[in-house]
Design an enzyme around this catalytic site. Structure first.
Site, PDB file in Angstrom:
ATOM      1  N   GLU A  73       4.287 134.218  95.377  1.00  0.00           N
ATOM      2  CA  GLU A  73       4.957 134.759  95.245  1.00  0.00           C
ATOM      3  C   GLU A  73       6.434 134.395  93.881  1.00  0.00           C
ATOM      4  O   GLU A  73       7.002 135.119  93.700  1.00  0.00           O
ATOM      5  CB  GLU A  73       5.782 133.879  96.001  1.00  0.00           C
ATOM      6  N   PHE A  87       7.404 122.841 110.638  1.00  0.00           N
ATOM      7  CA  PHE A  87       5.888 123.467 110.025  1.00  0.00           C
ATOM      8  C   PHE A  87       6.591 124.672 108.969  1.00  0.00           C
ATOM      9  O   PHE A  87       7.118 125.274 108.907  1.00  0.00           O
ATOM     10  CB  PHE A  87       4.852 124.169 110.727  1.00  0.00           C
ATOM     11  N   GLN A  88       6.457 124.429 107.861  1.00  0.00           N
ATOM     12  CA  GLN A  88       6.897 124.912 106.383  1.00  0.00           C
ATOM     13  C   GLN A  88       8.106 125.092 106.337  1.00  0.00           C
ATOM     14  O   GLN A  88       9.306 126.314 106.198  1.00  0.00           O
ATOM     15  CB  GLN A  88       5.988 126.514 106.529  1.00  0.00           C
ATOM     16  N   LYS A 118      13.844 132.869 111.238  1.00  0.00           N
ATOM     17  CA  LYS A 118      12.955 133.670 111.977  1.00  0.00           C
ATOM     18  C   LYS A 118      13.709 133.936 113.045  1.00  0.00           C
ATOM     19  O   LYS A 118      13.524 134.990 113.337  1.00  0.00           O
ATOM     20  CB  LYS A 118      11.256 132.915 112.335  1.00  0.00           C
ATOM     21  N   MET A 171       2.041 128.383  69.742  1.00  0.00           N
ATOM     22  CA  MET A 171       3.229 127.383  69.533  1.00  0.00           C
ATOM     23  C   MET A 171       3.065 125.996  69.408  1.00  0.00           C
ATOM     24  O   MET A 171       3.240 125.284  68.716  1.00  0.00           O
ATOM     25  CB  MET A 171       4.395 128.221  70.177  1.00  0.00           C
TER      26      MET A 171
END
Lengths: 559, 195
Positions: free
Chosen positions: A50, A112-113, A162, A470
């Site tokens: 993502e 959940f999630q 959802k 760097m």
């Protein structure tokens, strides 16, 4: 007509003219993915992480000059976006971020999630929404695109549970307008502010312009050039302002800051009037605040009123859009000439040029960028990661076209180069050059699969010195050469590319690099190039951390 | 010199607005002394009175950053304008037959009210500006304060001037009104108005 929340969302994207968006499915966004097949005109690009979806939307937005869109599922999907959202927020990139969340009755119950993504993204979005009814989707999406793409641009997140995707609501077309009382458009500057600025500019004897990302975002290159020519004012850019000023113009004097051009830093330090245009006087650009040119008068043009006076006292603040402000300022600017001032900077430039001339066969960073510039006639869109390669690409490539330069300036996000270039490639046909660090490339190289899926002609040029360059440079210069955790192991990048079904090539000498550039002219698929650079090259010039621009050094001996 | 400043903000009456404001103060390192929020004359809007510590430059930044929040409709710094400010305190003071009279004398001096009486304690309501409430608290301390709550400052400009936000009708006008509100400080005090 009654539609599900999922369809309403897609109708909104269609109405906004979204051509492409970047996403990754998961449990709670299944109702949305279930409708995607009915919207073939809106291309969904399946990424492999993502974070890449957010960077890709960001890269697309910067090159296309349009609002980028990305999508993730709830919980880990949403939290994986955070680095990408912050990157866009710091650089004021217009982006609409869509996330799913758990069903309404589970919110707040650690479902959940479940992640409180609106809470998490409060400080890194311009605004965000948690929608609790399908009827809220259309007005919220309309507002989200409006807020993201106006004023000081930025990311806006819309979080949809959802069951709201499944709920039906009345759809009677995309809303025509928005009603946001706390968000007036402040594009047009106040007359008295423009007058005051013109007065100071007309009286200047050693003026300098510092052009920032606002010039690019407002697409005001034409107005900037006209303003600079009329007032005979040398133009510097910030790191993000690069490409706002055509660098082949005689008034272009490079970019300023920690690794800016020497003459740019000196010019900023010696000017009597500093005109900041669409920039925010960032510490990396200005050096130690307390010692930045204390006698200069500061004119500051910016769309964001909160940037005025944030880091510096400003003598003439002008709050307005860059293009709008410059076109109002122009008629008031007197035709002026500053031959002595120009000669003073030209002399510094002659004594401290940026051209890399060292002879040899080994690949050096500056040489490679110069060779690339020659091979591409300076016309490629360049996307970079963060570190030495980024600075070389900023210093040595001659940018002339707006939106030709894409980099993570504010947040300094390593790993940006791969997904951002991938997203940007959806905005144009000509191959994009992604200048990668060997460290950053390893952070997001999983996106090579997405690149392969879409056969995108991105050229991933890995500036491979086997070090976190760097950080190594700082350890060498400021930590007594005590190298720790910078000597990076790495896979065989050529084989890695081949494993993804992508052409992989390697160059170890300048001759090989030249040959490669020629070969690639006739190749229109993706390529990964492992450029093996000399290992311990440093980026010069440099303003050591906490030093002033006047203390810019050009080699380790100056320390 | 850091000092206490009074800012009035009108915000959309939506879930999460307080979190947005609080998050901004935390992130920018601004120091809130008190924040009082409630309904105002216009339905759909809430009115916040925010007291912040900071010098003029910091307070100017607070106002500008606050206004960037989409849900914040207007922001005004009224520190330097004539205003009425009030705070309410409920103070539970230990008081028995032996000293109740003395406590009530102090109540009278501060024109405070006794709002609850018990054999061993009184709840006293003090209303006034911060200085008056501070002084009352100090006086009641000698009797023993069992518990105390203060509301934080609410403030309003004197005369006909208001802090009400501009109407939305015209975006340009709204922008002008907002700009006029931002940084409302005497000439020469603004961080960017001096040469």
């Amino acid at each position: 007509m009654r539609l599900t929340g999922a369809r309403i969302l897609m109708e909104c994207l269609r109405a906004e003219g979204v051509e492409v968006f970047f996403g990754y499915p998961g449990g709670v966004v299944l109702p949305l993915y279930n409708t995607l097949g009915e919207y073939p005109d809106i291309k969904h690009v399946l990424v492999r992480h993502e974070q890449a979806a957010a960077h890709a939307a960001d890269g697309y937005a910067r090159v296309a000059g349009r609002t980028g869109v990305c999508l993730a599922t709830s919980g880990p999907g949403a939290t994986n976006l955070v680095t990408g959202i912050t990157t866009a927020y710091m650089d004021s990139v217009p982006m609409v971020v869509l996330t799913g969340n758990v069903a309404r009755d589970l919110i707040g119950r650690d479902g959940f999630q479940e992640a409180d993504i609106t809470g998490i993204t409060l400080p890194i979005t311009k605004h965000n929404y948690l929608l609790m009814r399908a009827s809220e989707i259309a007005p919220a999406v309309k507002e989200a695109f409006h807020i993201a793409s106006t004023g000081r641009k930025g990311p806006v997140l819309v979080d949809i549970p959802k069951d709201v995707f499944i709920e039906e609501a009345e759809w009677d077309g995309y809303p025509q307008g928005v009603s946001l009382r706390g968000y007036p458009i402040m594009d047009v500057p106040r007359e008295e502010e423009v007058d005051k600025a013109a007065e100071i500019i007309n009286a200047a004897r050693k003026p300098i312009i510092i052009a920032g990302h606002g010039v690019v975002q407002s697409e005001a290159q034409h107005e900037l050039v006209e303003f600079a020519e009329r007032s005979d004012t040398p133009v510097l850019t910030t790191l993000l302002g690069i490409s706002g000023m055509p660098e082949d113009h005689e008034l272009s004097y490079g970019f300023l800051g920690m690794h800016g051009h020497f003459y740019a830093n000196m010019a900023a330090d010696r000017a009597d009037v500093v005109i900041g245009i669409g920039m925010r006087f960032d510490d990396r650009a200005m050096g130690r605040f307390s010692d930045f040119n204390p006698t200069a008068k500061i004119v500051h043009i910016d769309i964001d009123p909160a940037e005025i006076g944030k880091n510096f006292k400003t003598h003439a603040p002008v709050n307005g859009d860059v293009k709008e402000t410059l076109s109002r300022l122009l008629p008031q600017v007197e035709l002026n000439r500053h031959p002595e001032w120009r000669a003073e900077i030209d002399q510094i430039m002659d004594q401290h040029p940026t051209d890399y001339v060292e002879e040899g066969t080994e690949l050096s960073g500056p040489w490679l960028i110069q060779a690339l510039a020659e091979a591409t006639q300076g016309e490629s869109t360049i996307v970079t990661g963060v570190g030495q390669h980024q600075m070389w690409a900023a210093q040595y490539y001659p940018y002339t076209k707006q939106r030709q330069w894409v980099t993570s300036g504010g947040l300094g996000t390593m790993g940006y180069e791969v997904p951002a270039a991938m997203g940007a490639q959806f905005a144009q046909d000509e191959p994009i050059w992604s200048i990668c660090g060997d460290g950053g490339f390893q952070m997001t190289s999983q996106e090579l699969q997405t690149v392969a899926d879409h056969n995108l002609p991105v050229r991933f040029a890995i500036f491979n010195n086997g070090f976190l360059g760097m950080v190594r440079q700082w350890q060498e210069l400021f930590y007594e050469h005590n190298y720790h955790s910078v000597d990076l192991g790495q896979p065989d990048f050529v084989k890695l590319a081949e494993a993804y079904g992508i052409k992989g090539v390697r160059a170890t000498t300048r001759a090989e690099a030249m040959q490669l550039f020629r070969d690639l002219e006739s190749y229109d698929g993706p390529v990964v190039i492992d450029f093996q650079l000399e290992r311990e090259e440093n980026v010069w010039p440099m303003v050591p951390a906490g030093a002033a621009l006047s203390e810019t050094i050009e080699s380790a001996e100056d320390l | 010199m850091a000092s206490r400043n009074t800012i009035v903000a009108h915000v959309e009456d939506r879930p999460g607005v307080l979190a947005r404001v609080a998050s901004l103060f935390r992130r920018r390192g601004f120091n809130i002394e008190s924040l009082t929020v409630g309904h105002c004359e216009e339905p759909g809007l809430s009115r916040m009175t925010i007291v912040v510590d900071g010098d003029d430059h910091q307070v100017d930044q607070v106002c500008r950053q606050l206004f960037k929040l989409i849900d914040v409709v207007s922001v005004q710094d009224i520190t330097y304008t004539p205003m009425v400010d009030r705070e309410l305190a409920l103070i539970k003071v230990s008081a028995s037959n032996f000293n109740r009279r003395e406590v009530l004398d102090v109540v009278e001096v501060f024109r405070a009210d006794v709002v609850d009486v018990h054999a061993e304690a009184l709840i006293i309501q003090v209303l006034g500006d911060e200085g008056k409430v501070d002084a009352a608290v100090k006086m009641f301390e000698q009797f023993g304060i069992l518990e105390m709550v203060r509301t934080g400052r609410v403030a309003m400009r004197r005369g006909t001037e208001t802090t009400k936000p501009p109407a939305i009708s015209d975006s340009q006008q709204a922008a002008a009104a907002i700009r006029a509100m931002l940084g409302r400080r005497p000439e020469g005090v603004l961080p960017f108005a001096s040469d």
